[in-house]
Design an enzyme around this catalytic site. Structure first.
Site, PDB file in Angstrom:
ATOM      1  N   LYS A 173       0.823  -1.197   0.000  1.00 14.77           N
ATOM      2  CA  LYS A 173       0.000   0.000   0.000  1.00 14.77           C
ATOM      3  C   LYS A 173       0.865   1.258   0.000  1.00 14.77           C
ATOM      4  O   LYS A 173       1.924   1.304   0.628  1.00 14.77           O
ATOM      5  CB  LYS A 173      -0.913   0.009   1.228  1.00 14.77           C
ATOM      6  CG  LYS A 173      -1.895  -1.157   1.278  1.00 14.77           C
ATOM      7  CD  LYS A 173      -2.966  -1.049   0.211  1.00 14.77           C
ATOM      8  CE  LYS A 173      -3.998  -2.153   0.329  1.00 14.77           C
ATOM      9  NZ  LYS A 173      -5.141  -1.972  -0.585  1.00 14.77           N
ATOM     10  N   HIS A 303     -10.534  -8.081  -8.054  1.00 18.00           N
ATOM     11  CA  HIS A 303     -10.289  -7.581  -6.700  1.00 18.00           C
ATOM     12  C   HIS A 303     -10.920  -8.523  -5.689  1.00 18.00           C
ATOM     13  O   HIS A 303     -12.075  -8.934  -5.835  1.00 18.00           O
ATOM     14  CB  HIS A 303     -10.883  -6.185  -6.527  1.00 18.00           C
ATOM     15  CG  HIS A 303     -10.815  -5.688  -5.129  1.00 18.00           C
ATOM     16  ND1 HIS A 303     -11.918  -5.685  -4.288  1.00 18.00           N
ATOM     17  CD2 HIS A 303      -9.787  -5.216  -4.398  1.00 18.00           C
ATOM     18  CE1 HIS A 303     -11.563  -5.210  -3.111  1.00 18.00           C
ATOM     19  NE2 HIS A 303     -10.275  -4.918  -3.149  1.00 18.00           N
TER      20      HIS A 303
END
Length: 370
Positions: A173, A303
């Site tokens: 991230k 996803h």
């Protein structure tokens, strides 16, 4: 195979450790908010959407399942998945109050449950019902080692351990500060070597200026893709970024409809397509996006809002799907969990979509639906 009842449910499952965070979210549990559809002959199908386990919000979804969608389904033939999808998705009253958001999340849970029923009735895993196996292996990439809440040294340690465990793909991230995230990216690349794919995910936090600054330096780390670099609906910004950097742009988890994807395709604003069966109108609509992506010769990386339970079937069955995200939070909750061995997802064998909860999960994690 007539539908007898549609019952909503909510499970709140702990995430890795006690808490995780990315650039915009911080959560302690993952919400599995869904529908159990039972036929008159006693067969049960399960489907769900994925949430941040905010109970009042989850109860809005179960309220929609119970009061808006269930009455449209009782007495219908569960085999007619596409017709029932249209009946729910194009219902005039429900279109008026929402073509995305709560009504779509409710539809996602129901559509997945219908596909689960259809596969169980046929006695086959869902991937066979979707056309059969098109690849020998589905490569997994590990996101669970890459949260922004993980300290730099632990991030590097986790990435190195994931590679030792057989993963050939890592995602970390970004979205804190450009300088900090570049340091973390470079440290991870050095730790895992050049052979492992390394993607980054901004969760829609940064401006175009920040993204451009980040990408100029990040290109040296051979970034596999930059996921959700900008605000989710900013088609123009993504198109500008896609033209300005060599790093491929990935997105899709926050898009609710096939029409939303179409605009990104038209503006050449996307390189990796990431639809989510729990965000869109279930399997039925995600298949439309996969077909469109395939027509544009764009790869799909679903996803894992479903934490890979359903998407592993899609990934084995659709030629556009190339890699699949691995986040293990909820896999122990299902009778046929999404498993990774030597960096690849195991081909499911049980009939259905892999969405049947275990009795243990039902007892430990179930929440009130109203």
């Amino acid at each position: 195979m007539k539908i007898k009842s549609v019952q909503p449910f909510i499970l709140h499952v702990p995430v890795t450790g006690s808490q995780i965070a990315d650039s915009t979210h911080s959560i302690t549990h993952w919400g599995v908010v869904g529908a159990q559809i039972e036929t008159e002959d006693g067969l049960k199908g399960y489907g769900f959407t994925g949430t941040h386990a905010h109970l009042p919000g989850d109860q809005l979804i179960t309220r929609c399942i119970e009061t808006c969608h269930a009455p449209l389904l009782v007495g219908e033939d569960a085999n007619d998945v596409h017709r029932l999808w249209l009946k729910l998705a194009r219902n005039p009253a429900l279109q008026w109050i929402g073509r995305a958001g709560i009504t779509t999340l409710s539809l996602a849970a129901i559509d997945i449950a219908l596909w689960d029923l259809k596969a169980k009735a046929a006695g086959v895993p869902l991937w066979k019902l979707l056309g059969g196996q098109v690849r020998q292996k589905v490569r997994a990439y590990n996101t669970d080692i890459g949260w922004l809440s993980i300290a730099d040294d632990k991030l590097v340690e986790g990435a190195r351990r994931a590679v030792e465990d057989g993963f050939t793909g890592i995602k970390i991230k970004v979205g804190s500060t450009v300088d900090r995230d570049l340091r973390r990216l470079e440290a991870v690349r050095q730790a895992i070597g050049p052979e492992v794919t390394l993607a980054v995910d901004g969760n829609g936090k940064w401006s175009l200026a920040d993204c451009l600054r980040f990408c100029r330096s990040a290109e040296a780390s051979d970034v596999f893709w930059f996921e959700e670099p900008l605000w989710y609906d900013d088609v123009k910004g993504h198109a500008q970024l896609a033209r300005a950097t060599q790093i491929p742009v990935a997105l899709g988890e926050q898009l609710y409809t096939a029409d939303a994807f179409s605009e990104f395709f038209a503006q050449q604003a996307i390189h990796w397509v990431q639809p989510d069966v729990t965000r869109m109108g279930g399997i039925t609509e995600v298949l439309q996006v996969c077909e469109a992506a395939h027509a544009f010769r764009l790869p799909v990386a679903p996803h894992a809002g479903d934490m890979s339970q359903v998407h592993v079937h899609l990934s084995y069955a659709h030629p556009a799907c190339e890699v699949l995200e691995y986040i293990p939070w909820i896999k122990a909750c299902f009778t046929d969990p999404a498993e990774v061995v030597d960096g690849h997802f195991v081909l499911p064998q049980e009939p259905g979509a892999g969405t049947t909860p275990t009795s243990d999960a039902w007892q430990k994690y179930r929440q009130a639906t109203a």
